[in-house]
Motif scaffolding. Structure first.
Motif, PDB file in Angstrom:
ATOM      1  N   GLY A  94       0.810  -1.214   0.000  1.00  0.00           N
ATOM      2  CA  GLY A  94       0.000   0.000   0.000  1.00  0.00           C
ATOM      3  C   GLY A  94       0.840   1.260   0.000  1.00  0.00           C
ATOM      4  N   PRO A  95       0.163   2.420  -0.062  1.00  0.00           N
ATOM      5  CA  PRO A  95       0.896   3.702  -0.063  1.00  0.00           C
ATOM      6  C   PRO A  95       1.588   3.945   1.263  1.00  0.00           C
ATOM      7  N   ARG A  96       2.675   4.696   1.210  1.00  0.00           N
ATOM      8  CA  ARG A  96       3.398   5.045   2.426  1.00  0.00           C
ATOM      9  C   ARG A  96       2.543   5.988   3.277  1.00  0.00           C
ATOM     10  N   ARG A  97       2.608   5.790   4.592  1.00  0.00           N
ATOM     11  CA  ARG A  97       1.848   6.629   5.504  1.00  0.00           C
ATOM     12  C   ARG A  97       2.784   7.240   6.536  1.00  0.00           C
ATOM     13  N   ALA A  98       2.266   8.200   7.274  1.00  0.00           N
ATOM     14  CA  ALA A  98       3.052   8.793   8.351  1.00  0.00           C
ATOM     15  C   ALA A  98       3.358   7.747   9.399  1.00  0.00           C
ATOM     16  N   ARG A  99       4.398   7.970  10.168  1.00  0.00           N
ATOM     17  CA  ARG A  99       4.792   7.027  11.206  1.00  0.00           C
ATOM     18  C   ARG A  99       3.626   6.776  12.159  1.00  0.00           C
ATOM     19  N   PRO A 100       3.269   5.498  12.411  1.00  0.00           N
ATOM     20  CA  PRO A 100       2.137   5.205  13.283  1.00  0.00           C
ATOM     21  C   PRO A 100       2.351   5.733  14.690  1.00  0.00           C
ATOM     22  N   GLY A 101       1.247   6.066  15.351  1.00  0.00           N
ATOM     23  CA  GLY A 101       1.305   6.568  16.714  1.00  0.00           C
ATOM     24  C   GLY A 101       1.371   5.446  17.723  1.00  0.00           C
ATOM     25  N   PRO A 102       1.267   5.792  19.024  1.00  0.00           N
ATOM     26  CA  PRO A 102       1.383   4.798  20.086  1.00  0.00           C
ATOM     27  C   PRO A 102       0.384   3.659  19.977  1.00  0.00           C
ATOM     28  N   MET A 107      -0.518  -2.225  18.782  1.00  0.00           N
ATOM     29  CA  MET A 107      -1.085  -3.250  17.909  1.00  0.00           C
ATOM     30  C   MET A 107       0.013  -4.105  17.292  1.00  0.00           C
ATOM     31  N   ARG A 108       1.132  -3.492  16.962  1.00  0.00           N
ATOM     32  CA  ARG A 108       2.236  -4.261  16.383  1.00  0.00           C
ATOM     33  C   ARG A 108       2.852  -5.198  17.409  1.00  0.00           C
ATOM     34  N   GLU A 109       2.918  -4.762  18.647  1.00  0.00           N
ATOM     35  CA  GLU A 109       3.586  -5.563  19.673  1.00  0.00           C
ATOM     36  C   GLU A 109       2.780  -6.802  20.044  1.00  0.00           C
ATOM     37  N   ALA A 110       1.498  -6.637  20.340  1.00  0.00           N
ATOM     38  CA  ALA A 110       0.675  -7.773  20.759  1.00  0.00           C
ATOM     39  C   ALA A 110      -0.798  -7.420  20.575  1.00  0.00           C
ATOM     40  N   ASP A 120       4.437  -8.757  17.322  1.00  0.00           N
ATOM     41  CA  ASP A 120       5.863  -9.054  17.520  1.00  0.00           C
ATOM     42  C   ASP A 120       6.074 -10.198  18.515  1.00  0.00           C
ATOM     43  N   HIS A 121       5.366 -10.152  19.644  1.00  0.00           N
ATOM     44  CA  HIS A 121       5.550 -11.174  20.674  1.00  0.00           C
ATOM     45  C   HIS A 121       5.161 -12.558  20.150  1.00  0.00           C
ATOM     46  N   ALA A 122       4.077 -12.618  19.391  1.00  0.00           N
ATOM     47  CA  ALA A 122       3.597 -13.901  18.874  1.00  0.00           C
ATOM     48  C   ALA A 122       4.559 -14.488  17.843  1.00  0.00           C
ATOM     49  N   VAL A 123       5.099 -13.629  16.969  1.00  0.00           N
ATOM     50  CA  VAL A 123       6.053 -14.098  15.962  1.00  0.00           C
ATOM     51  C   VAL A 123       7.337 -14.597  16.632  1.00  0.00           C
ATOM     52  N   ALA A 124       7.809 -13.872  17.643  1.00  0.00           N
ATOM     53  CA  ALA A 124       9.010 -14.295  18.373  1.00  0.00           C
ATOM     54  C   ALA A 124       8.761 -15.625  19.084  1.00  0.00           C
ATOM     55  N   MET A 125       7.581 -15.788  19.652  1.00  0.00           N
ATOM     56  CA  MET A 125       7.241 -17.051  20.315  1.00  0.00           C
ATOM     57  C   MET A 125       7.213 -18.202  19.316  1.00  0.00           C
ATOM     58  N   PRO A 204      -7.976  -4.440  26.640  1.00  0.00           N
ATOM     59  CA  PRO A 204      -8.810  -3.261  26.867  1.00  0.00           C
ATOM     60  C   PRO A 204     -10.122  -3.376  26.097  1.00  0.00           C
ATOM     61  N   THR A 205     -11.189  -2.896  26.682  1.00  0.00           N
ATOM     62  CA  THR A 205     -12.497  -2.949  26.046  1.00  0.00           C
ATOM     63  C   THR A 205     -12.487  -2.209  24.710  1.00  0.00           C
ATOM     64  N   GLY A 206     -13.031  -2.867  23.701  1.00  0.00           N
ATOM     65  CA  GLY A 206     -13.144  -2.237  22.390  1.00  0.00           C
ATOM     66  C   GLY A 206     -11.863  -2.191  21.593  1.00  0.00           C
ATOM     67  N   SER A 207     -10.862  -2.950  21.980  1.00  0.00           N
ATOM     68  CA  SER A 207      -9.584  -2.927  21.282  1.00  0.00           C
ATOM     69  C   SER A 207      -9.067  -4.346  21.092  1.00  0.00           C
ATOM     70  N   ARG A 208      -8.300  -4.556  20.041  1.00  0.00           N
ATOM     71  CA  ARG A 208      -7.653  -5.848  19.807  1.00  0.00           C
ATOM     72  C   ARG A 208      -6.297  -5.938  20.516  1.00  0.00           C
ATOM     73  N   VAL A 209      -5.851  -4.840  21.083  1.00  0.00           N
ATOM     74  CA  VAL A 209      -4.537  -4.815  21.733  1.00  0.00           C
ATOM     75  C   VAL A 209      -4.515  -5.751  22.941  1.00  0.00           C
ATOM     76  N   VAL A 210      -3.405  -6.459  23.113  1.00  0.00           N
ATOM     77  CA  VAL A 210      -3.136  -7.255  24.309  1.00  0.00           C
ATOM     78  C   VAL A 210      -2.049  -6.512  25.082  1.00  0.00           C
TER      79      VAL A 210
END
Length: 226
Positions: A94-102, A107-110, A120-125, A204-210
């Protein structure tokens, strides 16, 4: 028309932006009403109902009634795996986007990918479990390795019971944020269940983040990454 699965039909269902947003909103394994999915898709309720009917007809969604409400959910892990894989391709091409926020960093981490851990954690595991032959990868086949049953029994996961299910125990799922595989299947679900049951992390409620707690992260890393 060539023989085989109708890829074009499924691609057209997923390819509509509103329907893609609806499917992505259900990637946490939960269920939402038509009104909630209309908000996620940014469309009116009548338009959302039309989209939902098409997704139901394509067997990408299931619906359950509870009282006056109807709750829509992904029809299964295969649909979630497909959305995760498409997201990886989109992130790469896809097109390049601005650096993602916190939030994006979290979301990238877990995060939850339908019913298992991603990021990241799942891939490392996944990489560590293969390196220790706890699981084994032969081409595209993922299976429990020589050290697998004893390892998981020691942490309270009964792989014999998981293996008796019709669902695959081990399955590779292409991680959209890393573009490498993490562990899906009933074993992936059991590992996420353990992480949450041990209170190493919360959703957290309403989020896919772990969100891992500091002690929980240490416990996870000691068990699955050391």
């Amino acid at each position: 028309m060539k023989e085989g699965p109708d890829i074009a039909r499924i691609a057209s269902l997923v390819g509509d932006p509103a329907r893609a947003n609806m499917l992505t909103a259900l990637m946490d394994g939960g269920a939402l009403t038509a009104s909630e999915l209309a908000l996620e898709a940014g469309v009116s309720l009548p338009t959302a109902s039309s989209h939902l009917a098409k997704l139901m007809d394509g067997k990408l969604l299931t619906v359950a009634s509870q009282g006056r409400h109807r709750y829509y959910a992904l029809s299964g892990a295969e649909v979630a795996n497909m959305i995760e894989a498409i997201s990886g391709v989109a992130a790469h091409s896809g097109p390049r986007r601005a650096r993602p926020g916190p939030r994006d960093k979290s979301m990238r981490e877990a995060r939850v990918c339908y019913d298992h851990l991603a990021g990241d954690h799942a891939v490392a595991m996944f990489d560590r479990l293969i390196a220790q032959e706890i699981i084994v990868r032969d081409d595209e086949e993922i299976r429990l390795g020589p050290a697998g049953q004893g390892f998981f029994a020691a942490i309270g996961i009964d792989t014999a019971t998981l293996g008796a299910s019709r669902r695959p125990m081990c399955r590779a799922c292409l991680d959209w944020s890393v573009r490498r595989s993490h562990l899906a299947g009933s074993l992936g679900t059991a590992i996420l269940d353990k992480i949450l049951a041990e209170k190493w992390a919360r959703r957290p409620t309403g989020s896919r983040v772990v969100e891992f707690t500091p002690p929980g992260r240490k416990a996870f890393e000691k068990l699955f990454l050391s």
